[in-house]
Design an enzyme around this catalytic site. Sequence first.
Site, PDB file in Angstrom:
ATOM      1  N   ASN A 173      11.736  -8.976   8.005  1.00  0.00           N
ATOM      2  CA  ASN A 173      12.028  -8.690   6.710  1.00  0.00           C
ATOM      3  C   ASN A 173      13.031  -7.662   6.460  1.00  0.00           C
ATOM      4  O   ASN A 173      13.735  -7.579   5.422  1.00  0.00           O
ATOM      5  CB  ASN A 173      10.896  -8.532   5.812  1.00  0.00           C
ATOM      6  N   GLU A 218       3.819  -0.366  13.704  1.00  0.00           N
ATOM      7  CA  GLU A 218       3.704  -0.664  12.233  1.00  0.00           C
ATOM      8  C   GLU A 218       3.302  -2.067  11.893  1.00  0.00           C
ATOM      9  O   GLU A 218       4.369  -2.892  12.102  1.00  0.00           O
ATOM     10  CB  GLU A 218       5.104  -0.121  11.847  1.00  0.00           C
ATOM     11  N   CYS A 241       5.957  -4.962   3.803  1.00  0.00           N
ATOM     12  CA  CYS A 241       4.649  -4.325   4.114  1.00  0.00           C
ATOM     13  C   CYS A 241       4.331  -3.547   3.128  1.00  0.00           C
ATOM     14  O   CYS A 241       2.929  -3.306   2.971  1.00  0.00           O
ATOM     15  CB  CYS A 241       4.867  -3.687   5.592  1.00  0.00           C
ATOM     16  N   GLU A 288      -2.998 -10.705   3.312  1.00  0.00           N
ATOM     17  CA  GLU A 288      -1.808 -10.061   3.117  1.00  0.00           C
ATOM     18  C   GLU A 288      -0.954 -11.454   2.512  1.00  0.00           C
ATOM     19  O   GLU A 288      -0.789 -12.340   3.503  1.00  0.00           O
ATOM     20  CB  GLU A 288      -1.076  -9.316   4.018  1.00  0.00           C
TER      21      GLU A 288
END
Length: 496
Positions: free
Chosen positions: A168, A263, A297, A391
């Site tokens: 992304n 992350e 995110c 998510e």
Amino acid sequence: MCDFYAPILASNGVYKYYIDGEWKESASGKSVAISNPSTRETAYQVQACTQDEVNKMFASAKVAQKAWARTPLYKRAEVLHKVASLMRENAQPIADCLVKEVAKPTKDSLTEVIRSADLIDYTAEEAVRYLGEGQLLNSDSFPGNARNKLCLVSKVPLGVVLAIPPFNYPVNLAVSKLAPALMAGNAVVLKPPTQGAVAGIHMVQCFHAAGLPAGLLSVATGRGAEIGDFLTTHPDVNCISFTGGDTGIAIAKKAGMVPLQMELGGKDVCIVCEDADLDLAAKHIIKGGFSYSGQRCTAVKLVLVHAAVADRLVAAVAAGVAKLSVGRPEDDADITPVVSDSSANFIEGLAMDAKAKGAKFVNGEWRREGNLIWPLLLDNVTADMRLAWEEPFGPVLPVMRVGSVDEAVAHCNKSKYGLQGCVFTRDINAAIRISDAMETGTVQVNSAPARGPDHFPFQGFRDSGIGSQGIRNSLAMMVKTKSTVINLDKESYTMG
Ligand SMILES: NC(=O)C1=CN([C@@H]2O[C@H](COP(=O)(O)OP(=O)(O)OC[C@H]3O[C@@H](n4cnc5c(N)ncnc54)[C@H](OP(=O)(O)O)[C@@H]3O)[C@@H](O)[C@H]2O)C=CC1
Ligand SMILES: O=C(O)[C@H](O)COP(=O)(O)O
């Protein structure tokens, strides 16, 4: 293709991989196709690197790193500043790849490249100061010791860093690893995401053209599922800096004794209190929930609104959602196709599960064409629905009505994720108490979650990550501490 980028493309139309300061075709003779999420046709092809080629990358990296560690810090900074200016001069072709590979709207694509150049400049500036500072400790502050030992503490490179960014932000989340790693005197092997690899390859050409020494940076293209394990368990890896989904958890389990900067995913909640400015909250929820079609995110992934103001908030958000344009990234639509068929199927599964369990689709029925999903606001979501916990990474935003702030905070803290969250209230005292109670790496007060500005610390708790990002913190994660203790023949006191 312009002259600047000509070396990266092979005559058969497959993008080359990068090793020892050269662009090459893989001996595998195989390529990996990158599908354009909008057309679902092949946009580009990259090399499927072999294990032997990966071995050679690490071997070159080890040699190049030694020489780079002997290169003065200010000279490393000069190279990085040059990279940044080349990226700005040659930004548009990189941005064009982002449009085609990951369906990022045109304006946001260019913003990502310019933001990345800014990140490189800032990192170079920060590094010359931060890495230039060490510590001197005197022994006599610890009981029982005279002042006869001087401890010199410095920050030294880790060695070879394996950098793995996600689709992304394939440019920004690559340079957020590369720039601190290189400034700290490390070599880097970059494994770009398959969707986004060609943008990454263009970006690396800027490092090449800036004169980065050969071997210091390599690019291993190929599907993560195929070469990922070989890379992450390679004996020459001295640190893994990874951004992505739950894959990161599997990597962490296999990695062994190397430092990790991970992350991972997030389920960022937005808590809207009874006293909130609802127009402000709605504006941020729309932007936070739907920019880049929810594929961040840090996207708002669940709204937890006090029941007393829920009707008004949902109406305000629904009005904003109705104004979002849906279409092609080339036309700068707000909502563009999500990255893949499997991602779209997954998002649809979450929406249908919620519908079957009683959620209300606020702004019309489910609508999808290929990978293009019309933005969907869901009200009356409850804890038994997958959307309360998972998510979506798509333009689908669930709203849960809660009876109290405590209920909202409890839901947030039950999540396996703990990346960011936000709270809307006019009461700064309440905001601080709620922020303290939320077990997430960052809490935004009266704004949607965001990683940027890029020098802010950025970290996830629980399954959202290990370590921290943000320019200063990333520099700190790319070094280890080394002490040299000078043992004097007898104690010595300054001015004594
Ligand atoms: N916390 C944060 O800062 C961020 C988190 N994310 C999270 O990332 C996810 C979306 O990104 P996405 O790219 O789909 O994430 P993935 O975890 O699927 O992939 C991330 C990277 O890992 C690579 N990879 C895949 N399998 C392996 C493996 N076995 N070993 C090593 N590397 C591997 C991928 O390569 P390939 O593409 O070839 O499969 C890609 O480069 C979401 O969950 C999102 O929340 C995203 C951005 C920021
Ligand atoms: O991948 C992501 O979602 C990015 O880290 C988000 O960055 P941003 O919040 O600054 O857009």
